[in-house]
Design an enzyme around this catalytic site. Sequence first.
Site, PDB file in Angstrom:
ATOM      1  N   GLU A  31      27.826  -7.029  57.393  1.00 38.89           N
ATOM      2  CA  GLU A  31      28.542  -6.765  58.640  1.00 38.89           C
ATOM      3  C   GLU A  31      29.448  -5.544  58.465  1.00 38.89           C
ATOM      4  O   GLU A  31      30.335  -5.540  57.630  1.00 38.89           O
ATOM      5  CB  GLU A  31      29.376  -8.002  59.002  1.00 38.89           C
ATOM      6  CG  GLU A  31      30.302  -7.800  60.174  1.00 38.89           C
ATOM      7  CD  GLU A  31      31.200  -9.027  60.417  1.00 38.89           C
ATOM      8  OE1 GLU A  31      31.053 -10.028  59.698  1.00 38.89           O
ATOM      9  OE2 GLU A  31      32.028  -8.953  61.331  1.00 38.89           O
ATOM     10  N   ASP A  50      31.880 -11.505  57.470  1.00 41.07           N
ATOM     11  CA  ASP A  50      33.282 -11.867  57.272  1.00 41.07           C
ATOM     12  C   ASP A  50      33.496 -13.353  57.569  1.00 41.07           C
ATOM     13  O   ASP A  50      32.788 -13.943  58.367  1.00 41.07           O
ATOM     14  CB  ASP A  50      34.190 -11.074  58.230  1.00 41.07           C
ATOM     15  CG  ASP A  50      34.263  -9.606  57.846  1.00 41.07           C
ATOM     16  OD1 ASP A  50      33.916  -9.288  56.685  1.00 41.07           O
ATOM     17  OD2 ASP A  50      34.641  -8.792  58.705  1.00 41.07           O
ATOM     18  N   ASP A  60      35.366 -14.872  59.521  1.00 41.59           N
ATOM     19  CA  ASP A  60      36.165 -15.043  60.739  1.00 41.59           C
ATOM     20  C   ASP A  60      35.225 -15.329  61.904  1.00 41.59           C
ATOM     21  O   ASP A  60      34.016 -15.473  61.714  1.00 41.59           O
ATOM     22  CB  ASP A  60      37.028 -13.804  60.998  1.00 41.59           C
ATOM     23  CG  ASP A  60      36.195 -12.537  61.158  1.00 41.59           C
ATOM     24  OD1 ASP A  60      34.946 -12.648  61.266  1.00 41.59           O
ATOM     25  OD2 ASP A  60      36.766 -11.438  61.169  1.00 41.59           O
ATOM     26  N   ASP A  80      34.149 -13.487  64.429  1.00 42.15           N
ATOM     27  CA  ASP A  80      33.109 -12.485  64.646  1.00 42.15           C
ATOM     28  C   ASP A  80      32.001 -12.622  63.615  1.00 42.15           C
ATOM     29  O   ASP A  80      30.818 -12.520  63.929  1.00 42.15           O
ATOM     30  CB  ASP A  80      33.700 -11.068  64.566  1.00 42.15           C
ATOM     31  CG  ASP A  80      34.417 -10.693  65.853  1.00 42.15           C
ATOM     32  OD1 ASP A  80      34.208 -11.404  66.860  1.00 42.15           O
ATOM     33  OD2 ASP A  80      35.189  -9.716  65.838  1.00 42.15           O
TER      34      ASP A  80
END
Length: 732
Positions: free
Chosen positions: A430, A503, A505, A507
């Site tokens: 990403e 990541d 998180d 997203d």
Amino acid sequence: MAGNENNYNAENIQVLEGMEAVRKRPAMYIGDTGERGYHHLVYEVVDNSIDEALAGYCSMIDVIINADGSLTVKDNGRGIPVDMHPTQHRPAIEVVLTVLHAGGKFDGSNYKVSGGLHGVGVSCVNALSDWMKVDVKRGGRLHHIEFSRGHVTKPLEVVGECGAETGTSVTFYPDHTIFSCRAFKWETLCARLRELAFLNKGVTIHFRDDEGEAHHEETFHYDGGVVQFVEYLNTNKKPLSPVIRFEGEREGVTGMVQAEIALQYTESYSTLEQTYANNIHTIEGGTHLTGFRTALTRTINKYGADNKLIREKDNISGEDMREGLTAIVSVKVPQPQFEGQTKTKLGNGEVEGIVASIVSDRLMTFFEENPQVARTIIEKTLLAARAREAARAARESTRRKGIMDGLNLPGKLKDCSEKDPAKTELFLVEGDSAGGSAQKGRDRATQAILPLRGKVLNVEKARIDRMLANAEIRTLITAIGCGFGEEWDVSKARYHKIVIMTDADVDGAHIRTLLLTFFYRKMPELIEKGYVYLAQPPLYKVERKKKSDYVLTDGDLTQKLLTLGLDDFEVKTKGGETMDREKAKEFLTLLAEIEATAKMVEERGFKPEELAVDENAQGSGASMLRKEISALAGYGYEAKDYFGGELKKLLDDVRTQGKQGLSISRFKGLGEMNADELYDTTMNPEKRYMKRVKLEDAVKADQMFSLLMGDEVEPRKRFIEENALNVRNLDF
Ligand code: 0RA
């Protein structure tokens, strides 16, 4: 007389050898000795009860995971025969449970159309069990017999009376010197038992878990059978037609072949065809699937042409006619032939024609009686054909540029030097910045990096032509090297490990789900072959006396702090007894879990101290919290000790103590790690921790992706609300 003393001995020796053979080569009989084989034991036993149900003698099956880790299957069938076996000179039940393949067919009838995947029978389960205890109600009496590792340890005896009741109860404890798996999984067994209830309408399967604290309980009973199965599969899709069901039977080579089919069209772009032969999920398809597809294509084409809905130049393929289709094809074949790599492909040749003939007849009649539905389906099919044509044109142009065959690898791909795909790995990373670190840190010989920018297209909502117009998707297809659609060839995969690295998180989770949707819908073989992985980057870096350490999850960090903190603490039960270190750590871990659950409950606007004592409160958060709070009793504490603050303070104190001399930093994204750190923690094959994406329950996966990525808003909202508290357990 058929037997004398010698004869008996000879047969007895055969039995002993049979049981030993199973124990020596268990994998040959049940596939493997891991999780699959372990659960397979249950299916073998349940199949015997299902057979009783198919024969019309059984309506209820109880499956119970017992507190000691054993499992019971109980039915109200005829009961395993307990009289003397005519040639074996011992009770028939002993023969059924110790002679391989004795099953239910010593009379040579076709009674047993079911039978587990390997069709080995309950005697194999007996051979692979540390112990097995069987109770039979038959002829007014209750009988009991026990075995260990396939040998009788307590001969058959009458232990009571049972009136007019009949039935069999088998309890077994798998031999842990043979299996690496240690416990039955609720989810795994649930999926199979539900499936069996759909496939055998009217049977009630009651499933209960008495092991651990969870105490799950579920009852499966579907009078609608396969129709309800299709409805269940389509829970999160918008229907375009009613569920259509056909049933029929034809004389085959070895006896009567029965077929039952249910199908429904939905607005979705994906296809879900699940086929079964004698209740076995034929994952690799086979003659029943081929027959079904042939008939579907033939009938839609014929009806469309006859009614001027389809013209010759429309050029519709079979695949177009299956877009948005959900179908169950279930056949019962007297002597099924299973082929293929995993023995889940039906081979009996005549079944193809039989299924095709049943489907053609009945589907044509349905179309004629429901012209409106027929028109809707054909319109959907025409749209799919047009999209496929557009995609073909797009592909053609990409092929000219060499993208489909991997000759012209995308510039963004930083490839590795090794060419043997078994040794290479592709990291889908990403963001460009993490991509840069990954590129710098990687092992150039075997690790390739493909940075992905922004969001990947949601393939659940896009037809194939739009998909192929998407640059990110094209890059992916080229890098992986297997081609796409009609030209797909899994053996051309350029890497046998494709690692999604995002990541930790929201997203990152979204991108991961989008990529998984793409792989699951468009390249499922990659997942089936076990090529797809999720990287597990650490959440924290912990430094102590200049030595740094990486911590994977919040739970791991808590464990670390508690371990360090407990060096300087003494923890007492409410009664004042000092807990030993292990127990203290368990106790504090429980407190940390309560804290996390209470926090989530609070974020949703509830008062944890109220929910924890409210028996009627619904939702997974409430029951999780109640379960955790009630576990306090094991240490002599109760709810008010936690919510009163006394125990909370203890947890804080130990944690604070644990933090002494530590410097803890949280990684917000992969980009925060430098190249060496990223390699060391997440990419280095010697040290990293990765999850392999598995597709154990295709039904659940299909529902999940339709739900998370599809059009229906309401069920998604409901799912997210119901599971918001479980996000820490949400896993693929
Ligand atoms: C052999 C013959 C018959 C039934 C069974 C076995 C049988 C086995 C199991 C295993 C679990 N539940 C079961 N129920 C039945 C036929 C019995 C008859 O003819 O009465």
